[in-house]
Write a protein that holds these residues in place. Structure first.
Motif, PDB file in Angstrom:
ATOM      1  N   ASN A  63      -5.574  10.494  -0.790  1.00  0.00           N
ATOM      2  CA  ASN A  63      -4.855   9.359  -0.222  1.00  0.00           C
ATOM      3  C   ASN A  63      -3.493   9.828   0.267  1.00  0.00           C
ATOM      4  OD1 ASN A  63      -3.974   6.861   0.556  1.00  0.00           O
ATOM      5  ND2 ASN A  63      -3.906   5.978  -1.496  1.00  0.00           N
ATOM      6  N   ALA A  64      -3.245   9.645   1.561  1.00  0.00           N
ATOM      7  CA  ALA A  64      -1.949   9.970   2.150  1.00  0.00           C
ATOM      8  C   ALA A  64      -1.159   8.676   2.309  1.00  0.00           C
ATOM      9  CB  ALA A  64      -2.143  10.650   3.503  1.00  0.00           C
ATOM     10  N   LEU A  65      -0.035   8.583   1.609  1.00  0.00           N
ATOM     11  CA  LEU A  65       0.828   7.404   1.670  1.00  0.00           C
ATOM     12  C   LEU A  65       2.016   7.703   2.572  1.00  0.00           C
ATOM     13  CD1 LEU A  65       0.868   6.487  -2.133  1.00  0.00           C
ATOM     14  CD2 LEU A  65      -0.527   5.454  -0.345  1.00  0.00           C
ATOM     15  N   THR A  66       2.293   6.806   3.506  1.00  0.00           N
ATOM     16  CA  THR A  66       3.353   7.046   4.483  1.00  0.00           C
ATOM     17  C   THR A  66       4.516   6.092   4.261  1.00  0.00           C
ATOM     18  OG1 THR A  66       2.160   5.622   6.053  1.00  0.00           O
ATOM     19  CG2 THR A  66       1.808   7.992   6.232  1.00  0.00           C
TER      20      THR A  66
ATOM     21  N   LEU B  88       5.351   2.529   5.472  1.00  0.00           N
ATOM     22  CA  LEU B  88       5.325   2.608   6.931  1.00  0.00           C
ATOM     23  C   LEU B  88       3.885   2.436   7.404  1.00  0.00           C
ATOM     24  CD1 LEU B  88       7.219   3.118   9.343  1.00  0.00           C
ATOM     25  CD2 LEU B  88       6.560   5.520   9.236  1.00  0.00           C
ATOM     26  N   ILE B  89       3.617   1.321   8.067  1.00  0.00           N
ATOM     27  CA  ILE B  89       2.277   1.036   8.566  1.00  0.00           C
ATOM     28  C   ILE B  89       2.139   1.569   9.993  1.00  0.00           C
ATOM     29  CG2 ILE B  89       2.101  -0.996   7.099  1.00  0.00           C
ATOM     30  CD1 ILE B  89       2.527  -2.707   9.610  1.00  0.00           C
ATOM     31  N   SER B  90       0.937   1.403  10.531  1.00  0.00           N
ATOM     32  CA  SER B  90       0.628   1.843  11.900  1.00  0.00           C
ATOM     33  C   SER B  90       0.891   3.325  12.086  1.00  0.00           C
ATOM     34  CB  SER B  90       1.420   1.022  12.926  1.00  0.00           C
ATOM     35  OG  SER B  90       1.088  -0.347  12.842  1.00  0.00           O
ATOM     36  N   THR B  91       0.673   4.067  11.023  1.00  0.00           N
ATOM     37  CA  THR B  91       0.871   5.516  11.059  1.00  0.00           C
ATOM     38  C   THR B  91      -0.481   6.211  11.160  1.00  0.00           C
ATOM     39  OG1 THR B  91       2.840   5.282   9.678  1.00  0.00           O
ATOM     40  CG2 THR B  91       1.886   7.482   9.841  1.00  0.00           C
TER      41      THR B  91
ATOM     42  N   ILE C 175      -6.988   9.186  10.585  1.00  0.00           N
ATOM     43  CA  ILE C 175      -7.017   7.756  10.270  1.00  0.00           C
ATOM     44  C   ILE C 175      -5.704   7.130  10.713  1.00  0.00           C
ATOM     45  CG2 ILE C 175      -7.004   6.028   8.426  1.00  0.00           C
ATOM     46  CD1 ILE C 175      -8.865   7.791   6.829  1.00  0.00           C
ATOM     47  N   THR C 176      -5.795   5.977  11.412  1.00  0.00           N
ATOM     48  CA  THR C 176      -4.637   5.150  11.728  1.00  0.00           C
ATOM     49  C   THR C 176      -4.807   3.818  11.008  1.00  0.00           C
ATOM     50  OG1 THR C 176      -4.397   6.182  13.911  1.00  0.00           O
ATOM     51  CG2 THR C 176      -3.274   4.072  13.557  1.00  0.00           C
TER      52      THR C 176
ATOM     53  N   ASP D 111      -1.517  -1.152   6.501  1.00  0.00           N
ATOM     54  CA  ASP D 111      -0.960  -0.683   5.229  1.00  0.00           C
ATOM     55  C   ASP D 111      -0.527   0.765   5.389  1.00  0.00           C
ATOM     56  OD1 ASP D 111      -0.153  -0.675   2.607  1.00  0.00           O
ATOM     57  OD2 ASP D 111      -2.017  -1.541   1.839  1.00  0.00           O
ATOM     58  N   ASN D 112       0.023   1.335   4.307  1.00  0.00           N
ATOM     59  CA  ASN D 112       0.533   2.705   4.406  1.00  0.00           C
ATOM     60  C   ASN D 112      -0.378   3.723   3.744  1.00  0.00           C
ATOM     61  OD1 ASN D 112       1.116   2.014   1.688  1.00  0.00           O
ATOM     62  ND2 ASN D 112       2.795   3.477   1.633  1.00  0.00           N
ATOM     63  N   ASP D 113      -1.572   3.310   3.263  1.00  0.00           N
ATOM     64  CA  ASP D 113      -2.480   4.279   2.665  1.00  0.00           C
ATOM     65  C   ASP D 113      -3.516   4.738   3.683  1.00  0.00           C
ATOM     66  OD1 ASP D 113      -3.805   1.888   2.781  1.00  0.00           O
ATOM     67  OD2 ASP D 113      -4.778   2.090   0.829  1.00  0.00           O
ATOM     68  N   HIS D 114      -3.946   5.979   3.514  1.00  0.00           N
ATOM     69  CA  HIS D 114      -4.939   6.595   4.404  1.00  0.00           C
ATOM     70  C   HIS D 114      -5.872   7.386   3.501  1.00  0.00           C
ATOM     71  CE1 HIS D 114      -1.205   5.952   6.608  1.00  0.00           C
ATOM     72  NE2 HIS D 114      -1.921   5.832   7.705  1.00  0.00           N
ATOM     73  N   ILE D 115      -7.065   6.872   3.281  1.00  0.00           N
ATOM     74  CA  ILE D 115      -7.970   7.421   2.273  1.00  0.00           C
ATOM     75  C   ILE D 115      -9.041   8.281   2.939  1.00  0.00           C
ATOM     76  CG2 ILE D 115      -9.599   6.854   0.438  1.00  0.00           C
ATOM     77  CD1 ILE D 115      -8.004   4.237   0.048  1.00  0.00           C
TER      78      ILE D 115
END
Length: 812
Positions: free
Chosen positions: A444-447, A456-459, A475-476, A480-484
């Motif tokens: 999980n990458a949290l931005t 930070l969303i829309s990342t 993944i965009t 939310d700020n998670d990218h799983i």
């Protein structure tokens, strides 16, 4: 066993020396001879026998413990060191506490090891700088090992390769090449005349998939020396190996050799590698041939204790430039320590170097480590202990692994290896098979916004393979700020987080050497970029700085935000801060100059950092507003008049004419039906809206611009033309056209409460007119007095009743 030792024992026996002390002395003398020859195996046995005469002899106990320690008989050595410490009331053997701690560490008894290292420091710190420093480091290593001891990686399975491969002697350097397992074994008798009777030689062996195990064919093993360490190149055209010779019973000196391999797999003649690869007076051993596919070159890694290194045994490398040319050796300074680094193995797919070290935080003996090559730094980084079960408190070396990272081999003297001497649990190295299960790793990458710390969303988060830089996932997340992600284990990755208007953030990610089902979380922080807009205004004609300009900054994405308005009377410079990923409109204006407008989108990568815009503002060319065509009602102004002039202005005729729009539409569509009626009516609708009304407003704009320029000191001549439909005679129409021109003159005089009068009177504004009347009317326009539908109300006739501001000419 050394012949000198054997002869000493035989001599004593033959002389029937039965005195108890003399018999003990004989064993001690034999043990000392063995120690001098570094034959720790024999020395351990002789001291063990000597102790049978007196189990409390401190000198012999300490000597026995030292010999057993060097023979890797850890349990036996610890037992004797314990007795030394118990009996040493005068502190004659201070190092026994240090060495006991070492033995406990090797046996995995970390709490006992820590206690004895600390005891040594409390009693002897500073007496010997080397041991004091090492004790501190080993305390740290023991604490680390305690934390790692239960961190067993259940997806890695390490098993003894079995009796088919291993013996009570040492087997090492195993590597699977194609389907065959190549390895070395120190099991072969040295039958040369000058050799001690118990000396062993190493040779190269191969085990094939059918289980056939044997020496490599040909004469590669024929030397009465130690032959070891098979390393075959990628093209299977050359084998590198070592030939070593005994210096004493313990120490050996090695050099590197190679042989060509023909198409049938036969080895050619042996060639010793040239200096400085083989350094005189040093050992040069443990070759590993690697192919760097990214640099398209072969590299030979090897181990040497030559001068110029960082420690004792160091890892070096040389680039193979041609079949017979090698670059000068380079020390891997980022890998080597003040202790020993050995058994290098390079895995091409991951660009990882595996090696063993006793100079880093570890479990006790040699541990296996991995380092990853980083292209932009041109060196190995992220050095990491491979952990349990690969590493133990014993010695773990010669780690090799296949390209997929799923199967490997190593050597270890860990519990489960065969002992040369069962009674003292001593020696030797067995080959172990390593199986690594592939599994999916949740990541999980949290931005976050670096400045505010907010999510930070829309990342967009992209995952790249660290070895190839190939993008494998992206993944965009707009909400939310998670990218799983789900990533394969056993690899190295690069994680990049990006969002327009923010600087990207990059982190490294490894799915190697982790627990199964363990989730990895990485936080990435993106810094919001501030775009600076610097505007400089210039006079287009003179190129001089233009002051007194007003600039308006308008946020097109958020109209609720107030416009930013800047007026600079003293300078031509304007500075603005722009928000990221926002559209703006910038307008610059100054009285007497043509305004300029441009848009900026800070989402565009070219609009990052500082934007500089030079605006060259020129006085407007009024002809861009021309021609202005103004339309009249039939026979207006002043119907049925033959006068050349009129007192009416154009506005006096415009409003009544525009009010007759519906009348014209009805007249022209009368008598028609269906689509023809609708079409005729719509044509007149468009004519009145777009031409009659539209051109009237266009005239207002032109007159505003003209007045602005006159007020700034310019002079102009404006040309006006009049037209008429051909309903009346030619002379009449010429007069009508002239009246229409004159109505435009009057329009200028009456505009803005007579604002043009002063310029007309002073000659700064000259009006010139030409009336063309019917002469310019196109053929086919009706002039019938009886058919007014065509001659008055038709679209064709209506278009011809006009006057026109044709052009403007600057006079100064």
């Amino acid at each position: 066993m050394n012949l000198r030792i054997i002869n000493t024992i035989l001599l004593l026996t033959c002389l029937s020396v039965t005195i108890f002390g003399q018999t003990k002395k004989a064993w001690l003398e034999a043990a000392e001879i063995a120690i001098a020859d570094k034959d720790f195996h024999s020395a351990t046995e002789f001291f063990k026998t000597a102790l049978e005469f007196d189990t409390t002899d401190l000198f012999v106990l300490n000597k026995s413990a030292d010999a057993a320690r060097n023979f890797n008989a850890y349990t036996y050595a610890a037992k004797n060191y314990e007795k030394v410490i118990e009996l040493d009331e005068n502190g004659d053997y201070p190092l026994s506490t240090f060495h006991l701690a070492e033995m406990y560490q090797k046996l995995g008894r970390y709490d006992d090891a820590i206690a004895n290292f600390e005891l040594y420091l409390s009693e002897n710190n500073g007496d010997d700088a080397y041991y004091s420093l090492k004790a501190g480091k080993e305390i740290e290593a023991c604490h680390w090992a305690k934390g790692e001891q239960n961190n067993n990686r259940d997806y890695i399975k390490v098993e003894n390769a079995g009796a088919e491969i291993n013996t009570e002697y040492s087997e090492f350097g195993a590597q699977k090449i194609d389907e065959d397992l190549y390895y070395s074994s120190l099991r072969f008798d040295d039958d040369s005349e000058e050799s001690p009777s118990n000396r062993k030689l190493s040779k190269l062996l191969k085990n094939n998939p059918e289980g056939v195990n044997g020496l490599l064919e040909g004469d590669i093993n024929n030397s009465q020396q130690l032959v070891a360490h098979t390393a075959i190149n990628m093209n299977r055209t050359r084998v590198y190996y070592t030939i070593c010779e005994y210096i004493n019973s313990y120490d050996i000196k090695c050099d590197l050799y190679y042989r060509p391999i023909d198409e049938d797999g036969n080895f050619g003649a042996s060639t010793r590698l040239p200096a400085p690869i083989n350094a005189d007076g040093a050992t040069n051993t443990q070759p590993n041939i690697a192919y760097d596919k990214f640099a398209s070159r072969e590299i030979l890694y090897f181990v040497s204790d030559r001068d110029g290194g960082r420690g004792k045994l160091d890892i070096w490398y040389t680039v193979i430039e041609s079949d017979t040319k090698f670059s000068d050796p380079v020390n891997l300074t980022e890998i080597n320590t003040a202790e020993d680094e050995v058994s290098p193995f390079y895995q091409a797919e991951s660009r990882s170097l595996y090696f063993s070290s006793n100079g880093r935080l570890g479990f006790g003996g040699y541990d296996v480590f991995r380092a990853d090559y980083k292209e932009d730094e041109s060196k190995f980084v992220n050095i990491e202990n491979m952990g349990a079960p690969v590493n133990t408190s014993y010695h773990d070396l010669y780690y090799t692994i296949n390209d997929k990272g799923t199967e490997g081999f190593m050597s270890s003297n860990r519990v489960g290896s065969q002992y040369l001497e069962d009674q003292v649990e001593a020696c030797c190295y067995d080959i172990y098979k390593v199986e690594i299960e592939e599994f999916d790793v949740p990541f999980n990458a949290l931005t976050f916004n670096k400045t505010t710390g907010d999510s930070l969303i829309s990342t967009t988060v992209r995952i790249l393979d660290a070895a190839t830089n190939e993008e494998i996932a992206s993944i965009t997340n707009p909400d939310d700020n998670d990218h799983i992600f789900t990533l394969p284990s056993g690899r190295e990755y690069i994680v990049i987080a990006e969002r327009q208007g923010f600087s990207s953030d990059t982190v490294s990610l490894s799915t190697k050497n982790i627990k199964k089902d363990e989730e990895i979380v990485k936080k990435l922080y993106l810094e919001q970029q501030v775009t600076l807009l610097d505007i400089f205004t210039y006079d287009e004609a003179t190129k001089d700085d233009l002051t007194g300009v007003t600039i308006i900054l308008e946020n097109l994405d958020d109209p609720s935000k107030n416009d930013v308005i800047r007026f600079n009377e003293d300078s031509n410079e304007f500075n603005f801060e722009l928000e990221p990923c926002t559209k703006y409109r910038i307008t610059a204006f100054k009285d007497g100059f043509e305004s300029q407008t441009f848009d900026i989108d800070t989402c565009d990568p070219i609009n990052q950092g500082t934007i500089k815009r030079d605006l060259f503002m020129g006085k407007p060319n009024l002809n861009i507003y021309l021609p202005v065509t103004l339309y009249f009602d039939n026979d207006y102004p002043d119907p049925r008049s033959k006068n050349m002039y009129t007192i009416s202005n154009y506005s006096d005729t415009y409003y009544p004419y525009y009010a007759k729009k519906e009348e014209f539409k009805d007249k022209v569509s009368s008598g028609a039906s269906g689509d023809l009626q609708y079409s005729a009516s719509q044509e007149l609708e468009l004519f009145f809206e777009e031409r009659v009304k539209g051109e009237y407003h266009k005239m207002q704009i032109f007159l505003d611009k003209l007045l602005e320029r006159l007020r700034n000191g310019d002079s102009f001549e404006v040309a006006i033309k009049g037209f008429a439909s051909p309903k009346a005679g030619n002379k009449y129409n010429l007069a009508l056209g002239q009246r229409r021109v004159y109505s435009l003159r009057n329009e200028l005089r009456d505009f803005a409460s007579g604002a043009f009068d002063q310029y007309l009177n002073s000659g700064a504004l000259i009006l010139s007119d030409v009336s063309y009347g019917e002469e310019l009317a196109p053929k086919g326009i009706s002039d019938s007095n009886t058919n007014t539908k065509k001659s008055i109300y038709s679209l064709e006739a209506s278009k011809e009743r006009r006057a026109q501001i044709v052009s403007v000419r600057k006079l100064n």
